[in-house]
Write a protein that holds these residues in place. Structure first.
Motif, PDB file in Angstrom:
ATOM      1  N   CYS A 233       0.853  -1.195   0.000  1.00 56.77           N
ATOM      2  CA  CYS A 233       0.000   0.000   0.000  1.00 56.77           C
ATOM      3  C   CYS A 233       0.884   1.238   0.000  1.00 56.77           C
TER       4      CYS A 233
ATOM      5  N   SER B 197      -9.365   6.377  -2.710  1.00 61.85           N
ATOM      6  CA  SER B 197      -9.391   4.920  -2.692  1.00 61.85           C
ATOM      7  C   SER B 197      -9.503   4.390  -1.274  1.00 61.85           C
TER       8      SER B 197
ATOM      9  N   LEU C 178      -8.834   0.277   0.903  1.00 59.87           N
ATOM     10  CA  LEU C 178      -8.021  -0.924   0.796  1.00 59.87           C
ATOM     11  C   LEU C 178      -8.622  -2.068   1.593  1.00 59.87           C
TER      12      LEU C 178
ATOM     13  N   ARG D 207      -6.865  -2.325  -3.772  1.00 61.41           N
ATOM     14  CA  ARG D 207      -7.158  -0.896  -3.631  1.00 61.41           C
ATOM     15  C   ARG D 207      -8.207  -0.506  -4.674  1.00 61.41           C
TER      16      ARG D 207
END
Length: 388
Positions: free
Chosen positions: A81, A88, A90, A156
């Motif tokens: 990440c 976005s 995750l 993501r």
């Protein structure tokens, strides 16, 4: 519905470049190991009972192989990440593990070297364009011994697209009767009894055959309480316990309402509650249904890294203290939701003699809910002792 896009152009500059390593501020304690197996629903005496462990192979408590991820500052997600993907969120997509032999004990100091690996963008029914990003976590002890490598996959995606596409509409927890809960406890104990029956004994490679099925392992019903217990077993969630990397969540593209100050070393000294992912920041969707809905989840949900730990523990408990997992590759298909149970099964698909790792049993593992919805699949190789 407007066609969504996902801007991943910033990721290229980060691939292959090591980022700040993770390290706890103090040596590990036996109670860190005990807390971990309790949170992972893994009652293997070797990892929490002093007297049983003292009579065994190591003469003392030893951590399960899954414990390495608890020594990180972000359950393995850090190198998967990196870079900015605007607006976005995750979730975990999978973990691949390689183990190199050294075990983890109380008193050890584990350092995690983190290196972003690669990424790809695919179209999904969940959120349209979705980035599958991978990163390596290389765990070493204080002697420089290479303990394990974890290659994590982060998914993501556009939070707005996930909510708009509605692949996971809000739903209520299933209701379990007292009789059903009693039956679940009986089923759980069958796996525990298997570990008790093996004790300090050896499960020999010669005695395992292709087609054999491992005992079923059941976990749950999951709840916000059980997910909270899991979260607290990850050592980085403890105030002041970790050398914080100082991640800027907004700079990574998390929307402002989710970014928060998780892993912020400056804020931890000022107001540590703001740095706790359980209450603020990108992790709070796990424990608060309202925030789960805001990222496209139907209910509060569990942690991907915990699912990976369940698989490693499942195989490790079957192998016994004289066996070990040498490699596991797991793909996560859906999270553990509150109210659901997790049912784990595995089948032996091959027997291998490997020059480096000895005599191996290859298994295919599946994790499903009570409704038979697939949560994860995995293939793993487990080293077992031989009679020769």
């Amino acid at each position: 519905m407007t066609k969504k896009t996902l801007d991943c152009s910033d990721l290229d500059q980060h691939m292959g470049k090591a980022i700040a390593p993770a390290k706890m501020k103090e040596p590990l304690h036996n109670n860190d190991i005990r807390r971990w197996v309790q949170a992972m629903h893994y009652p293997n005496l070797l990892h929490y009972d002093h007297d049983f462990a003292a009579e065994g192979r190591y003469g003392k408590l030893v951590a399960p192989q899954s414990f390495a991820v608890a020594c990180d500052d972000g359950h393995g997600a850090g190198p998967a990440c990196v870079g900015c993907i605007p607006d976005s969120h995750l979730i975990f997509g999978g973990d691949e593990w390689w183990f190199y032999g050294p075990k983890i004990f109380g008193g050890d100091e584990i350092t995690n070297e983190k290196i972003p690996y690669d990424y790809s963008v695919k179209e999904t029914s969940f959120a349209g364009p979705t980035c599958f990003q991978r990163g390596d976590n290389n765990y070493y002890n204080q002697h420089g011994d290479f303990v394990a490598r974890q290659r994590s996959t982060a998914i993501r995606y556009s939070r707005e697209a996930a909510v708009e596409m509605g692949a996971m509409e809000p739903s209520e927890d299933p209701v379990w009767s007292d009789a059903e809960l009693k039956e679940l406890e009986d089923r759980k104990y069958e796996y525990i009894k298997m570990m008790h029956d093996l004790g300090h004994g050896k499960r020999y490679w010669e005695d395992v055959q292709v087609g054999d099925e491992l005992p079923v392992r059941v976990i749950g019903p999951h709840s916000i309480a059980s997910f909270t217990t899991e979260w607290r077993a990850y050592l980085f969630t403890i105030w002041g316990g970790t050398h914080r990397p100082g991640m800027d969540m907004e700079a990574m593209g998390f929307t402002k309402e989710f970014a928060g100050h998780e892993n912020d070393p400056v804020m931890e000294r000022d107001n540590p509650e703001w740095t706790d992912g359980a209450y603020f920041g990108p992790s709070r969707g796990h424990l608060f249904p309202e925030w789960a809905h805001r990222i496209g989840m139907s209910r509060a949900y569990g942690y991907g890294a915990s699912m990976g730990a369940w698989i490693l523990d499942y195989l490790g408990g079957w192998a016994g203290e004289w066996g070990s997992v040498v490699h596991s590759k797991a793909n996560y298909r859906g999270p553990a939701f509150t109210g659901d149970i997790t049912i784990m099964t595995a089948k032996v698909v091959d027997k291998i003699v490997d020059e480096d790792n000895g005599h191996l049993i290859q298994v295919e593992c599946k994790m499903v809910t009570q409704a038979n919805a697939v949560m994860a699949t995995a293939t793993a190789e487990v080293a077992l002792p031989t009679k020769g």
